[in-house]
Design a protein around this motif. Structure first.
Motif, short mmCIF file in Angstrom:
data_model
loop_
_atom_site.label_atom_id
_atom_site.label_comp_id
_atom_site.label_asym_id
_atom_site.label_seq_id
_atom_site.Cartn_x
_atom_site.Cartn_y
_atom_site.Cartn_z
N TRP A 124 0.81 -1.23 0.00
CA TRP A 124 0.00 0.00 0.00
C TRP A 124 0.83 1.27 0.00
CZ3 TRP A 124 -5.18 0.31 -0.90
CH2 TRP A 124 -5.83 -0.93 -1.01
N LEU A 125 1.98 1.25 0.69
CA LEU A 125 2.78 2.48 0.68
C LEU A 125 3.25 2.86 -0.73
CD1 LEU A 125 4.83 2.39 4.03
CD2 LEU A 125 2.56 3.34 3.54
N PRO A 126 3.70 1.90 -1.55
CA PRO A 126 4.13 2.28 -2.90
C PRO A 126 2.99 2.90 -3.72
CG PRO A 126 4.88 0.07 -2.40
CD PRO A 126 3.98 0.47 -1.28
N ARG A 127 1.75 2.47 -3.48
CA ARG A 127 0.61 3.06 -4.20
C ARG A 127 0.47 4.53 -3.89
NH1 ARG A 127 -4.29 -1.22 -4.25
NH2 ARG A 127 -5.40 0.67 -4.84
N LEU A 128 1.00 4.95 -2.74
CA LEU A 128 0.89 6.35 -2.33
C LEU A 128 2.20 7.10 -2.56
CD1 LEU A 128 -0.98 5.58 1.01
CD2 LEU A 128 -1.99 6.34 -1.14
N GLY A 129 3.14 6.44 -3.26
CA GLY A 129 4.41 7.11 -3.56
C GLY A 129 5.35 7.17 -2.36
N ILE A 130 5.19 6.22 -1.44
CA ILE A 130 6.04 6.18 -0.25
C ILE A 130 6.98 4.97 -0.37
CG2 ILE A 130 6.07 5.95 2.27
CD1 ILE A 130 3.06 7.09 2.03
N ALA A 131 8.28 5.22 -0.23
CA ALA A 131 9.26 4.14 -0.35
C ALA A 131 9.42 3.44 0.99
CB ALA A 131 10.60 4.71 -0.81
N PHE A 132 9.94 2.20 0.95
CA PHE A 132 10.11 1.46 2.21
C PHE A 132 11.31 0.54 2.13
CE2 PHE A 132 7.70 -1.30 -0.54
CZ PHE A 132 8.29 -2.52 -0.35
N ASP A 133 11.82 0.14 3.28
CA ASP A 133 12.82 -0.92 3.39
C ASP A 133 12.47 -1.78 4.59
OD1 ASP A 133 15.01 -0.77 1.44
OD2 ASP A 133 15.26 1.28 2.20
N PHE A 134 12.60 -3.10 4.40
CA PHE A 134 12.51 -4.00 5.54
C PHE A 134 13.94 -4.30 6.00
CE2 PHE A 134 8.44 -5.15 3.39
CZ PHE A 134 7.59 -4.88 4.45
N VAL A 135 14.22 -4.14 7.27
CA VAL A 135 15.58 -4.39 7.75
C VAL A 135 15.55 -5.31 8.97
CG1 VAL A 135 16.38 -2.12 6.97
CG2 VAL A 135 15.67 -2.42 9.34
N ASP A 136 16.69 -5.96 9.21
CA ASP A 136 16.84 -6.82 10.38
C ASP A 136 16.89 -5.94 11.63
OD1 ASP A 136 17.58 -8.49 12.40
OD2 ASP A 136 19.50 -9.10 11.50
N GLY A 137 15.78 -5.94 12.36
CA GLY A 137 15.67 -5.04 13.50
C GLY A 137 16.52 -5.42 14.69
N SER A 138 17.05 -6.66 14.69
CA SER A 138 17.89 -7.06 15.83
C SER A 138 19.21 -6.30 15.80
CB SER A 138 18.11 -8.57 15.83
OG SER A 138 18.83 -8.94 14.67
N SER A 139 19.52 -5.66 14.65
CA SER A 139 20.75 -4.88 14.54
C SER A 139 20.40 -3.40 14.43
CB SER A 139 21.53 -5.35 13.30
OG SER A 139 22.42 -4.34 12.87
N THR A 140 20.73 -2.63 15.47
CA THR A 140 20.48 -1.19 15.42
C THR A 140 21.30 -0.57 14.29
OG1 THR A 140 20.12 -1.23 17.80
CG2 THR A 140 20.47 0.93 16.82
N ALA A 141 22.50 -1.13 14.04
CA ALA A 141 23.34 -0.63 12.96
C ALA A 141 22.68 -0.82 11.60
CB ALA A 141 24.70 -1.33 12.99
N ALA A 142 21.98 -1.95 11.42
CA ALA A 142 21.29 -2.20 10.15
C ALA A 142 20.18 -1.18 9.95
CB ALA A 142 20.73 -3.62 10.12
N ILE A 143 19.50 -0.83 11.02
CA ILE A 143 18.45 0.19 10.92
C ILE A 143 19.10 1.53 10.56
CG2 ILE A 143 16.65 1.47 12.16
CD1 ILE A 143 16.16 -1.03 13.85
N ALA A 144 20.19 1.85 11.24
CA ALA A 144 20.88 3.13 10.98
C ALA A 144 21.31 3.22 9.52
CB ALA A 144 22.09 3.26 11.90
N ALA A 145 21.78 2.09 8.98
CA ALA A 145 22.29 2.09 7.60
C ALA A 145 21.18 2.30 6.59
CB ALA A 145 23.01 0.77 7.33
N ALA A 146 19.94 2.00 6.99
CA ALA A 146 18.82 2.13 6.04
C ALA A 146 18.21 3.54 6.04
CB ALA A 146 17.75 1.10 6.38
N ILE A 147 18.66 4.38 6.96
CA ILE A 147 18.07 5.73 7.05
C ILE A 147 18.47 6.58 5.85
CG2 ILE A 147 18.10 7.90 8.40
CD1 ILE A 147 18.34 6.22 10.92
N ARG A 148 17.47 7.23 5.25
CA ARG A 148 17.71 8.16 4.15
C ARG A 148 17.24 9.55 4.60
NH1 ARG A 148 14.20 5.18 -0.60
NH2 ARG A 148 14.97 3.05 -0.30
N PRO A 149 17.58 10.58 3.83
CA PRO A 149 17.08 11.92 4.20
C PRO A 149 15.55 11.97 4.23
CG PRO A 149 18.79 12.08 2.51
CD PRO A 149 18.50 10.62 2.68
#
Ligand SMILES: *Cc1c(COP(=O)(O)O)cnc(C)c1O
Length: 381
Positions: A124-149
């Motif tokens: 549903w998010l892509p239908r509204l022009g919203i991008a997404f990423d699924f990341v391994d939440g057990s790693s805070t670093a993996a979440i940090a690496a997925a952050i975009r402006p």
């Protein structure tokens, strides 16, 4: 004299907070305000009430006294300023997510969220022009690496309700705050009794109240808790616009369910640990999944040592005390095997990445000795 600087105790929240018996002829139990709207004695009073649909009984899509009592109790349980009750946990997640992002922005979601949270983000998010990423939440670093402006929202679920992966909520919340990113955590698994994400810095806490909060397998409902500013923003946005509200009767049932939340959860948690000890020692059990202490509630999974789907089905079919059903968190114990979602139970069709023998148990309020005896007889065959 009570000290108003102290937060209300759990017992005070469940038994009294938000209730004003002088408003309803001293009835011990609040009435069900089964009404769609409220009448006013003058235009001036009506005009004033209409300015504050969030706080006033004006029209039931916005506020209703039966729902308002519940809102106050739920906010107090999560230690937040306010709360909203919605018609389902899925509606709560949808309202929180859609109310937090717009076209051109980006959402980060943990890898294995609740199935319909995944569908909402992925489809549903892509239908509204919203991008997404699924990341391994057990790693805070993996979440940090997925952050975009463009990242505006982080969707967390700790632990999830099948294999119980967790996130370091305090660390993730602090990092998100630095980047001006809102955090949303599905806290259905723990309930506010085992974990209060807002105290760890999470902005929005969601629940499927269908699970522990109501606890009687007779209501589907959802909850959002947060600061009053945030809750008001969601109220004016998706809550009033999409209108996914609970019926007053369901709010009343939830109030009744909440009275025993503490007792129910203690019993389920205690029995779950007994069942876990039994399963860990059983030769036909390959492994168990359960969150780290002290987060474990009454939901657990284990892997049955079986090579064919039929063996797993046979085990589940032989259980007498566990009902074969989805959902969890009710008074009754449930069993749900992964093979139930494979076409014809075919092992080759398992593309879930999870072992074929995965079986989830929701431990209810029955005598734990009876539950263990039931598992024992079904495992013996
Ligand atoms: C059940 C569940 C939901 C969805 O809640 P509903 O009340 O069924 O809409 C969301 N998150 C989790 C973790 C759940 O278990």
């Amino acid at each position: 004299m009570s000290d108003t600087s102290l937060p209300p105790s759990l017992s005070a929240i469940l038994n009294h907070l938000g209730e004003d018996r002088s408003q309803y002829r001293r009835a011990v139990t609040p009435p069900i305000y089964q009404t769609s709207n409220f009448a006013f004695e003058s235009v001036a009073v009506m005009r004033a009430a209409g300015k504050n649909e969030f706080g006033e009984a004006f029209y039931t899509r916005g506020n209703n006294p039966s729902v308002e009592i519940l809102r106050r109790k739920l906010a107090a349980l999560e230690g937040t300023e306010d709360a909203l009750v919605l018609s389902s946990g899925a509606a709560a997640m949808a309202a929180a997510i859609l109310g937090s992002v717009r076209s051109g922005e980006h959402v980060i979601c943990v890898q294995k969220p609740y199935s319909w949270t995944r569908v909402l983000v992925r489809d549903w998010l892509p239908r509204l022009g919203i991008a997404f990423d699924f990341v391994d939440g057990s790693s805070t670093a993996a979440i940090a690496a997925a952050i975009r402006p463009q990242t505006r929202l982080l969707v967390l679920e700790s632990p999830n309700s099948l294999t119980f992966e967790t996130q370091d909520l305090a660390a993730v919340a602090a990092m998100a705050r630095e980047h001006g990113i809102r955090t949303l955590c599905d806290n259905s698994y723990c309930s506010p009794l085992l974990q209060r994400p807002a105290e760890l810095g999470i902005d929005l806490v969601a629940h499927s109240a269908t699970k522990y909060l109501n606890g009687h397998s007779d209501v589907v409902a959802g909850v959002l808790c947060g600061s009053q500013a945030l809750i008001k923003e969601l109220f004016r946005g998706p809550y009033m616009t999409f209108g996914a509200i609970p019926a007053p009767f369901e709010a009343w049932l939830m109030l009744r369910g909440l009275r025993t939340l503490d007792l129910r959860l203690r019993r389920s948690c205690d029995s779950a640990r007994q069942v876990l000890a039994f399963l860990r020692a059983h030769p036909r059990v390959r492994r168990v999944w359960y969150p780290p202490e002290p987060l474990g509630s009454g939901l657990l999974s284990f892997e049955l040592d079986a090579h064919e789907g039929a063996e797993i089905e046979h085990f589940c079919d032989r259980l007498n005390c566990f009902l074969l059903a989805v959902s969890w968190g009710g008074h009754e114990s449930l069993v749900w095997p992964l093979v139930a979602v494979l076409p014809d139970g075919n092992a080759q069709a398992n593309r879930t990445g999870l072992p074929l023998g995965l079986i989830r148990l929701s431990i209810g309020l029955e005598d734990p000795a009876e539950l263990i005896a039931d598992l024992e007889q079904a495992l013996a065959l």
